[in-house]
Design a protein around this motif. Structure first.
Motif, PDB file in Angstrom:
ATOM      1  N   ILE A   1      30.088  50.885  68.606  1.00 50.40           N
ATOM      2  CA  ILE A   1      29.264  51.910  68.869  1.00 50.40           C
ATOM      3  C   ILE A   1      27.940  51.841  68.175  1.00 50.40           C
TER       4      ILE A   1
ATOM      5  N   ASP B   1      29.167  47.470  71.779  1.00 51.67           N
ATOM      6  CA  ASP B   1      29.587  47.465  73.326  1.00 51.67           C
ATOM      7  C   ASP B   1      28.891  48.763  73.976  1.00 51.67           C
ATOM      8  N   VAL B   2      28.414  49.728  73.239  1.00 50.14           N
ATOM      9  CA  VAL B   2      27.814  50.877  73.970  1.00 50.14           C
ATOM     10  C   VAL B   2      26.999  51.452  72.942  1.00 50.14           C
TER      11      VAL B   2
ATOM     12  N   VAL C   1      32.154  58.844  71.098  1.00 51.37           N
ATOM     13  CA  VAL C   1      33.077  57.993  72.113  1.00 51.37           C
ATOM     14  C   VAL C   1      34.477  58.279  71.554  1.00 51.37           C
TER      15      VAL C   1
ATOM     16  N   MET D   1      32.841  51.312  78.954  1.00 53.68           N
ATOM     17  CA  MET D   1      31.868  50.480  79.082  1.00 53.68           C
ATOM     18  C   MET D   1      31.018  50.338  80.338  1.00 53.68           C
TER      19      MET D   1
ATOM     20  N   ALA E   1      28.662  53.336  81.523  1.00 53.10           N
ATOM     21  CA  ALA E   1      27.544  53.303  80.813  1.00 53.10           C
ATOM     22  C   ALA E   1      26.404  52.496  81.491  1.00 53.10           C
TER      23      ALA E   1
ATOM     24  N   THR F   1      18.336  47.361  76.875  1.00 54.00           N
ATOM     25  CA  THR F   1      19.562  46.727  77.619  1.00 54.00           C
ATOM     26  C   THR F   1      20.069  45.574  76.547  1.00 54.00           C
TER      27      THR F   1
ATOM     28  N   SER G   1      22.980  45.937  73.321  1.00 53.62           N
ATOM     29  CA  SER G   1      24.153  46.205  73.335  1.00 53.62           C
ATOM     30  C   SER G   1      24.637  45.116  74.386  1.00 53.62           C
TER      31      SER G   1
ATOM     32  N   THR H   1      26.696  46.290  76.899  1.00 51.68           N
ATOM     33  CA  THR H   1      26.538  47.075  78.209  1.00 51.68           C
ATOM     34  C   THR H   1      25.146  47.516  78.559  1.00 51.68           C
TER      35      THR H   1
ATOM     36  N   GLY I   1      23.792  50.498  77.844  1.00 51.96           N
ATOM     37  CA  GLY I   1      23.546  51.775  78.292  1.00 51.96           C
ATOM     38  C   GLY I   1      24.112  52.673  77.128  1.00 51.96           C
TER      39      GLY I   1
ATOM     40  N   VAL J   1      26.764  56.002  76.528  1.00 52.71           N
ATOM     41  CA  VAL J   1      27.955  56.588  77.102  1.00 52.71           C
ATOM     42  C   VAL J   1      27.992  57.880  77.826  1.00 52.71           C
TER      43      VAL J   1
END
Length: 551
Positions: A422, A445-446, A475, A499, A502, A521, A524, A526, A528, A530
């Motif tokens: 995160i 990841d997000v 998260v 994921m 998001a 964008t 990460s 994604t 996005g 969370v």
């Protein structure tokens, strides 16, 4: 792993080199007292409230009303938790098979009187480690006697990898010493200028507190004053400090911590592990520590625990992301310094074996001498269906290029299905959306709220902290809500839903640590932030689809 944003401190310190008289002549218009700001912006909704929160309140109001939640245990591997906090004491996990204070391992799990969790940083005599060494310090202290002054060709072939490690870590250790010394100088310079300036601004602007509203209200055409105005405003936003007085106190605290790091964490002769009394290199050993999950400095862990599950029903303080069915298990394994791989591995195993479905890990480092033990513990959690939520780190680094431990991928094989990393985001959908300090990269990841996060502090107090340490428990709280209302979800499914829900955000932001603008964008996998509302919607769809297909 909460953060003191050194990059913002540097810009503020440079701006404060302006002559005070120049500023006094340019700042003119008195500003009325500002309206109170929303402290827990994390819970707000991006669409309805125009704030980049995770839609917590909207989720409870619209999607979870009149639904029943199942019990879920979230383990917090951290520096300690204040078990007496008014907003946490009702949500702490209680070991149902252990009798309080009888000095007996009633449940035969290997840990005596582990009522709320376990402390792997304590001695059997009740003492606890507070400040520990950085991993770079440990490695230099261990390898320096073996390799200092030697050439690579003079070292046996079997030891050359270790020799190379020493050359690298010695350089990183020296840089860390220089960085801490420079930060201390910057802190002293900033305080020397900011304290009198804050007092002057209160008089000039006729306010009791110089907050962001007062700073924005300063009218000036002087470019250098505009620079200072911008630096002060961005500093308050970056730290979550409500006003300059609070910022001054934060900077003073940072100075105290920096002095500790120079005196202890970077001291090659300091040996705090003697308190624990174990062999720190024996990763098979699990029978050490004590039951004190609070420890000598519980600020970080208390703040993290509150973000996840502070009591939502007691009409006190704050509200966590997760509701009353969620319980917090404390596992103390993170000192003021760097955690030991042995302790991290044992903390993960303790949490898994005692019923945790989710583990929050707001810590990290860049060397891991016993990585194999941590990797084995992560695989153990994966086999038992436990989700690990890890903070990406606060050094503005691309962790695709530099490994941040615990690593989301083992030495061989694909990324762990139960491990989610995160990054930290801010409250506004503009150039401040990405926290300047946050690590980034496709191994993140997000992103989640991690700037100016208001949560629990020791002594039944509350306050703001910033860092990926605050983003990770946000998260973990989302995962706990999903697991409590959709208990059939596996760890891999929790990760995938978080994921997939998001949505990518295409805002132009500065790349952390750099001035160049990039699309959010790109920071990460994604792209996005969370969102609990969208995650619950997706979980509902997927579980309904699963139940209908099973009929």
């Amino acid at each position: 792993m909460s953060v003191f944003p050194h990059s913002f401190l540097t810009s503020l310190g440079l701006a404060l080199l302006l002559p005070a008289a120049t500023f006094a002549q340019s700042a003119a218009t008195p500003t009325p007292a500002p309206a109170p700001t929303v402290q827990q912006w994390t819970h707000l909704d991006p669409t309805k409230d125009k704030v980049m929160g995770i839609s917590t309140q909207r989720t409870y109001d619209e999607l979870l009303k009149n639904r029943t939640a199942s019990p879920v245990i979230v383990a917090v591997i951290d520096a300690g938790i204040d078990t007496t906090h008014e907003d946490l004491k009702r949500v702490l996990w209680k070991n149902p098979k252990e009798i309080v204070g009888n000095g007996i391992d009633d449940d035969k799990n290997g840990y005596v009187d582990d009522i709320h969790g376990w402390n792997f940083l304590g001695g059997k005599d009740g003492r606890n480690v507070d400040v520990d060494l950085y991993e770079e310090t440990r490695l230099v202290a261990k390898l320096k006697p073996l390799y200092e002054g030697k050439t690579r060709t003079a070292v046996p072939a079997a030891k050359r990898a270790e020799y190379d490690l020493y050359q690298k870590v010695k350089k990183d250790y020296a840089e860390k010493v220089d960085d801490e010394k420079q930060q201390l100088k910057d802190i002293d310079m900033t305080l020397g200028n900011l304290i009198p300036l804050a007092a002057q601004l209160k008089i000039m602007l006729n306010v009791e507190k110089v907050d962001t509203t007062a700073i924005k209200g300063i009218k000036t055409d002087e470019p250098r004053v505009k620079q200072l105005q911008k630096a002060m405003y961005e500093y308050l936003v970056a730290t979550g400090a409500p006003d300059l007085d609070s910022a001054i106190n934060q900077i003073k605290d940072a100075g105290t911590e920096t002095k500790k790091h120079l005196e202890y964490s970077l001291n090659l002769d300091y040996k705090p592990r003697a308190i624990v009394g174990d062999d720190e290199d024996n990763t098979k050993d699990r029978s050490y520590g004590n039951a004190d999950i609070t420890g000598p400095d519980a600020l970080h862990g208390t703040h993290v625990a509150g973000i996840i599950a502070a009591d939502r029903d007691n009409n006190l303080g704050i509200q966590g992301v997760a509701g009353s069915s969620v319980r917090i298990m404390g596992v103390r394994a993170v000192p003021n310094g760097d955690e030991h791989d042995k302790d991290v591995a044992n903390a993960i195993r303790y949490a898994v074996d005692n019923g945790a479905s989710i583990i929050n890990m707001s810590f990290g480092k860049y060397y891991s001498p016993h990585r194999d033990a941590v990797d084995a513990a992560i695989r153990y959690a994966e086999a038992k269906g436990v989700l690990l939520v890890h903070a990406a780190g606060n050094e503005s680094k691309n962790i695709d290029a530099v490994v941040h431990y615990p690593a989301p991928t083992p030495l061989s094989g694909a990324t762990y299905a139960n491990f989610i990393t995160i990054g930290a985001s801010g409250s506004t959908n503009d150039e401040l959306l990405t926290a300047n300090f946050s690590n980034y990269g496709k191994k993140v990841d997000v992103f989640a709220p991690g700037v100016g996060i208001y949560s629990t502090m020791p002594g039944s107090k509350y306050g703001n902290e910033s860092g990926t340490s605050m983003a990770a428990p946000t998260v973990a709280g989302v995962a706990a809500v999903l697991k409590s209302y959709f208990p059939q979800l596996t760890a891999a499914e929790l990760k995938r839903i978080i994921m997939q829900s998001a949505a990518p955000v295409h805002t132009k932001v500065p790349q952390p640590g750099e001035k160049k603008a990039v699309d959010f964008t790109q920071l990460s996998s994604t792209g996005g932030v969370v969102n609990l509302y969208k995650a619950v919607q997706l979980a509902t769809q997927q579980t309904q689809k699963g139940s209908s297909s099973g009929q």
